[in-house]
Design an enzyme around this catalytic site. Sequence first.
Site, PDB file in Angstrom:
ATOM      1  CE1 TYR A  33      24.396 -49.301 -41.504  1.00 21.88           C
ATOM      2  CE2 TYR A  33      25.150 -47.499 -42.878  1.00 21.88           C
ATOM      3  CZ  TYR A  33      24.220 -48.467 -42.588  1.00 21.88           C
ATOM      4  OH  TYR A  33      23.107 -48.589 -43.380  1.00 21.88           O
ATOM      5  NE  ARG A  52      20.844 -43.252 -37.377  1.00 19.93           N
ATOM      6  CZ  ARG A  52      20.478 -43.025 -38.638  1.00 19.93           C
ATOM      7  NH1 ARG A  52      19.210 -43.121 -38.987  1.00 19.93           N
ATOM      8  NH2 ARG A  52      21.367 -42.704 -39.550  1.00 19.93           N
ATOM      9  NE  ARG A 100      33.157 -67.065 -37.637  1.00 22.93           N
ATOM     10  CZ  ARG A 100      32.136 -67.859 -37.303  1.00 22.93           C
ATOM     11  NH1 ARG A 100      32.322 -68.872 -36.484  1.00 22.93           N
ATOM     12  NH2 ARG A 100      30.927 -67.635 -37.796  1.00 22.93           N
ATOM     13  CE  LYS A 147      22.829 -45.594 -40.857  1.00 25.09           C
ATOM     14  NZ  LYS A 147      21.980 -46.020 -41.979  1.00 25.09           N
ATOM     15  CD  GLU A 180      13.342 -49.218 -42.606  1.00 23.38           C
ATOM     16  OE1 GLU A 180      13.718 -48.053 -42.410  1.00 23.38           O
ATOM     17  OE2 GLU A 180      13.720 -50.175 -41.907  1.00 23.38           O
ATOM     18  CG  LEU A 205      17.647 -46.602 -39.381  1.00 25.32           C
ATOM     19  CD1 LEU A 205      18.447 -47.378 -38.347  1.00 25.32           C
ATOM     20  CD2 LEU A 205      18.539 -46.191 -40.525  1.00 25.32           C
TER      21      LEU A 205
HETATM   22  C1  LIG Z   1      16.803 -49.265 -43.713  1.00 23.44           C
HETATM   23  C2  LIG Z   1      16.976 -47.780 -43.713  1.00 23.44           C
HETATM   24  N1  LIG Z   1      15.923 -47.003 -43.382  1.00 23.44           N
HETATM   25  C3  LIG Z   1      16.013 -45.661 -43.373  1.00 23.44           C
HETATM   26  C4  LIG Z   1      17.194 -45.013 -43.722  1.00 23.44           C
HETATM   27  C5  LIG Z   1      17.245 -43.517 -43.716  1.00 23.44           C
HETATM   28  O1  LIG Z   1      17.974 -43.051 -42.607  1.00 23.44           O
HETATM   29  P1  LIG Z   1      18.763 -41.670 -42.662  1.00 23.44           P
HETATM   30  O2  LIG Z   1      17.738 -40.628 -42.989  1.00 23.44           O
HETATM   31  O3  LIG Z   1      19.313 -41.515 -41.297  1.00 23.44           O
HETATM   32  O4  LIG Z   1      19.804 -41.801 -43.722  1.00 23.44           O
HETATM   33  C6  LIG Z   1      18.319 -45.787 -44.045  1.00 23.44           C
HETATM   34  C7  LIG Z   1      19.585 -45.144 -44.398  1.00 23.44           C
HETATM   35  O5  LIG Z   1      20.528 -45.775 -44.816  1.00 23.44           O
HETATM   36  C8  LIG Z   1      18.211 -47.201 -44.033  1.00 23.44           C
HETATM   37  O6  LIG Z   1      19.269 -47.992 -44.354  1.00 23.44           O
END
Ligand SMILES: Cc1ncc(COP(=O)(O)O)c(C=O)c1O
Length: 284
Positions: A33, A52, A100, A147, A180, A205
């Site tokens: 997503y 991305r 499934r 993501k 993070e 991410l």
């Molecule tokens: C785990 C995680 N890290 C970092 C981010 C920040 O990413 P972005 O700046 O692309 O929203 C997100 C955004 O949802 C996230 O879920």
Amino acid sequence: MARIAYVNGRYLPLPAAAIAVEDRGLQFADSVYEVVAIADGRLIDEEPHLDRLDRSLAEIRLDAPLARPALRRVMREVVRRNRIAGGMLYLQITRGRARRDPVFPAQARPTVIMTARRLKPQAPQALAAGIAVQCVPDPRWRRRDIKTVALLPNVLVRNSARAEGFADAWLVDDDGLVTEGTFSNAWIVTRAGEIVTRPRSHDILWGITRRTMLLLAAELGLTLIERPFTVAEAKAAAEAFITGATSYVTPVTRIDDGVLGTGTIGPVTRRLAERYSAYMAART
Ligand SMILES: Cc1ncc(COP(=O)(O)O)c(C=O)c1O
């Protein structure tokens, strides 16, 4: 006005929009997503988000179901039909519907979903006050750079932090280094004025806001260092903040029981928040 969702080629009122029970996104989180900020009706950093998305799709070995120009058209149409000036666009692609079975289906058609919604602009008082974060062990898998919608660990951690009176959590790896936030990237500003954030790897991410922030901070001539930092270092920092498509730049003014600086937004964070807000307002 009823919200409109896009599902596999159709624009439907949100309550009527649905996917199949055997969709692999639902059953296996076999799905990726994006969340893109909308400002003045425009999609912020649309191309890096689509880059991305392509990378996430490639990592889960799923061919893009729509070419980029078509995807862009649908994204704009979803923003237009929902009449969003400021808010967010949500886009999800799953491997589609199939009986499934963990093995990839030979012939499933990917499911493409989009929604959009309004978000209130960041309130100046909230920006000034900042948020409190709780440091907790990072419970996630080892490919946090993809993501995916497998967000249960993030959701559980966010909710435990909330139950304990924190706005969010910072996730910490086995070496005591911050990875993070649950839905954001984590940053500190050291007492020497260096802006520090963890480098890109499979551990985090690769936030699009993080990417833009690095560019903007470099333009401002600030000192940037991409390296991991410990919880102790974060607690001793002059300032801290998070970035994300819907959190923008949000100051962190308390980590566990330790208050940072004066307990309100620091000068470097303020400068970056103002620069990012000007960037969002100026994008074409
Ligand atoms: C785990 C995680 N890290 C970092 C981010 C920040 O990413 P972005 O700046 O692309 O929203 C997100 C955004 O949802 C996230 O879920």
